[in-house]
Write an enzyme that holds these catalytic residues in place. Structure first.
Site, PDB file in Angstrom:
ATOM      1  N   SER A 115       0.841  -1.202   0.000  1.00 59.52           N
ATOM      2  CA  SER A 115       0.000   0.000   0.000  1.00 59.52           C
ATOM      3  C   SER A 115       0.874   1.250   0.000  1.00 59.52           C
ATOM      4  O   SER A 115       1.626   1.518   0.933  1.00 59.52           O
ATOM      5  CB  SER A 115      -0.909   0.009   1.230  1.00 59.52           C
ATOM      6  N   HIS A 165      -1.135  -1.336  -4.283  1.00 57.96           N
ATOM      7  CA  HIS A 165      -2.424  -0.921  -3.713  1.00 57.96           C
ATOM      8  C   HIS A 165      -2.407   0.595  -3.514  1.00 57.96           C
ATOM      9  O   HIS A 165      -1.513   1.133  -2.855  1.00 57.96           O
ATOM     10  CB  HIS A 165      -2.629  -1.642  -2.379  1.00 57.96           C
ATOM     11  N   ASP A 185      -4.424   3.799  -2.258  1.00 57.96           N
ATOM     12  CA  ASP A 185      -5.542   4.236  -1.425  1.00 57.96           C
ATOM     13  C   ASP A 185      -5.917   5.681  -1.715  1.00 57.96           C
ATOM     14  O   ASP A 185      -5.138   6.590  -1.450  1.00 57.96           O
ATOM     15  CB  ASP A 185      -5.145   4.141   0.055  1.00 57.96           C
ATOM     16  N   MET A 236      -8.377   8.688  -0.755  1.00 56.36           N
ATOM     17  CA  MET A 236      -9.283   9.123   0.330  1.00 56.36           C
ATOM     18  C   MET A 236      -9.724  10.559   0.091  1.00 56.36           C
ATOM     19  O   MET A 236      -8.914  11.399  -0.304  1.00 56.36           O
ATOM     20  CB  MET A 236      -8.544   9.062   1.664  1.00 56.36           C
ATOM     21  N   HIS A 283      -7.975   1.574  -4.553  1.00 56.04           N
ATOM     22  CA  HIS A 283      -8.983   1.414  -3.491  1.00 56.04           C
ATOM     23  C   HIS A 283      -9.603   2.783  -3.232  1.00 56.04           C
ATOM     24  O   HIS A 283      -8.987   3.637  -2.606  1.00 56.04           O
ATOM     25  CB  HIS A 283      -8.273   0.862  -2.238  1.00 56.04           C
ATOM     26  N   MET A 301     -11.763   5.194  -1.397  1.00 54.47           N
ATOM     27  CA  MET A 301     -12.503   5.467  -0.164  1.00 54.47           C
ATOM     28  C   MET A 301     -13.104   6.848  -0.333  1.00 54.47           C
ATOM     29  O   MET A 301     -12.686   7.822   0.304  1.00 54.47           O
ATOM     30  CB  MET A 301     -11.547   5.391   1.043  1.00 54.47           C
ATOM     31  N   MET A 307     -12.115  -5.237   4.737  1.00 53.79           N
ATOM     32  CA  MET A 307     -11.297  -4.332   5.558  1.00 53.79           C
ATOM     33  C   MET A 307     -11.101  -4.959   6.936  1.00 53.79           C
ATOM     34  O   MET A 307     -12.063  -5.341   7.599  1.00 53.79           O
ATOM     35  CB  MET A 307     -11.991  -2.975   5.725  1.00 53.79           C
ATOM     36  N   ASP A 317      -7.266  -6.050   3.821  1.00 55.79           N
ATOM     37  CA  ASP A 317      -6.551  -4.774   3.912  1.00 55.79           C
ATOM     38  C   ASP A 317      -6.603  -4.201   5.319  1.00 55.79           C
ATOM     39  O   ASP A 317      -7.679  -3.942   5.848  1.00 55.79           O
ATOM     40  CB  ASP A 317      -7.213  -3.806   2.911  1.00 55.79           C
TER      41      ASP A 317
HETATM   42  C1  DX5 Z   1      -6.582   1.974   5.180  1.00 55.87           C
HETATM   43  C2  DX5 Z   1      -6.035   1.604   3.846  1.00 55.87           C
HETATM   44  C3  DX5 Z   1      -4.983   0.567   3.876  1.00 55.87           C
HETATM   45  C4  DX5 Z   1      -3.731   0.937   4.593  1.00 55.87           C
HETATM   46  C5  DX5 Z   1      -3.001  -0.321   5.012  1.00 55.87           C
HETATM   47  O1  DX5 Z   1      -7.675   2.786   5.019  1.00 55.87           O
HETATM   48  O2  DX5 Z   1      -7.076   1.122   3.015  1.00 55.87           O
HETATM   49  O3  DX5 Z   1      -4.676   0.122   2.560  1.00 55.87           O
HETATM   50  O4  DX5 Z   1      -2.880   1.745   3.851  1.00 55.87           O
HETATM   51  O5  DX5 Z   1      -1.905   0.030   5.776  1.00 55.87           O
HETATM   52  P1  DX5 Z   1      -1.307  -0.910   6.924  1.00 55.87           P
HETATM   53  O6  DX5 Z   1      -0.831  -2.154   6.236  1.00 55.87           O
HETATM   54  O7  DX5 Z   1      -0.218  -0.088   7.497  1.00 55.87           O
HETATM   55  O8  DX5 Z   1      -2.432  -1.204   7.872  1.00 55.87           O
HETATM   56 ZN    ZN Z   2      -6.592   0.147   1.089  1.00 52.47          ZN
END
Ligand code: DX5
Ligand code: ZN
Length: 227
Positions: A7, A32, A34, A36, A65, A67, A136, A174
């Site tokens: 990630s 991956h 993310d 947000m 991903h 969010m 999640m 994740d």
């Molecule tokens: C959280 C993200 C994850 C996060 C995982 O909202 O979707 O992908 O970056 O990070 P670690 O592995 O540090 O929990």
């Molecule tokens: Zn994620």
């Protein structure tokens, strides 16, 4: 085959390109990413320009991903900047079927994710349409959180639902995955493990990834009883 999806959120952004190359060299097939929006989750991360600029240096599967609230608004833009797969949150979509259709029309793989508190059964009606379900194992929004053990039961129930009905859907997990629990996560039925802190922090990326690869091998690379 089990897949590691580092990630990006946990990477060192001043040397981002270098770090991505290292993850690819070490055998991480997915990256991956993310996204947000400060609304669906409290944080804001990064968006299309970052994805576009790293697209040139990586042959990895860009596992985006989202969010974000009302994800249908941005599917096309994420497809254009280089996503290979887009995962959206069921809770954030007004018309999940329309989001899946749009992702497919753009030639990408569709993933659906649910927060830890959303009943697992909520994804069942979509299992014949998505390529992946993202469970999640932390509340979405931040990296570096602790894995919620309740996720194990959800992963294995989903595995049974998928295999029992012959669906071709991969399970991605994740949040909070690392040395301590990767074996249990894949034993529960995950195909793809996302890891941020456990890949980019502490030791070197190479050492960290080797550990995951070893765990995957020990679990038989996912060949036993799986597609
Ligand atoms: C959280 C993200 C994850 C996060 C995982 O909202 O979707 O992908 O970056 O990070 P670690 O592995 O540090 O929990
Ligand atoms: Zn994620």
């Amino acid at each position: 085959m089990y897949i590691l999806a580092p990630s990006l959120l946990a990477a060192d952004f001043k040397i981002l390109g270098q770090q991505i190359e290292e993850t690819e060299r070490m055998g991480a097939e997915y990256l991956h990413i993310d996204v947000m929006d400060g609304t669906f989750v409290p944080s804001i991360s990064f968006g299309m320009p970052v994805i576009q600029s790293i697209r040139d240096i990586s042959g990895q599967f860009f596992d985006v991903h989202l969010m974000i609230t009302d994800p249908i608004r941005y599917i096309k833009e994420f497809a254009e900047c280089g996503a290979d797969g887009i995962t959206f949150h069921l809770e954030a979509a007004k018309d999940p079927d329309a989001v899946i259709s749009l992702i497919h029309e753009l030639g990408l793989k569709a993933g659906m994710s649910i927060r830890p508190g959303t009943p697992l059964e909520a994804v069942y009606p979509y299992l014949d349409r998505v390529e992946m379900v993202l469970i999640m194992s932390v509340e979405p929004g931040f990296g570096g959180q602790t894995f919620m053990p309740e996720a194990y039961g959800r992963i294995s129930r989903l595995r049974r639902q998928i295999d029992g009905n012959g669906y071709r859907v991969r399970i991605e997990v994740d949040g909070g995955i690392g040395k301590k629990n990767v074996q249990e996560v894949i034993a529960a039925g995950a195909d793809i493990c996302v890891a941020g802190s456990a890949v980019f922090k502490k030791r070197s990326i190479s050492e960290n990834i080797s550990y995951f690869m070893k765990a995957f091998e020990e679990q038989g690379n996912g060949e036993v009883g799986k597609k």
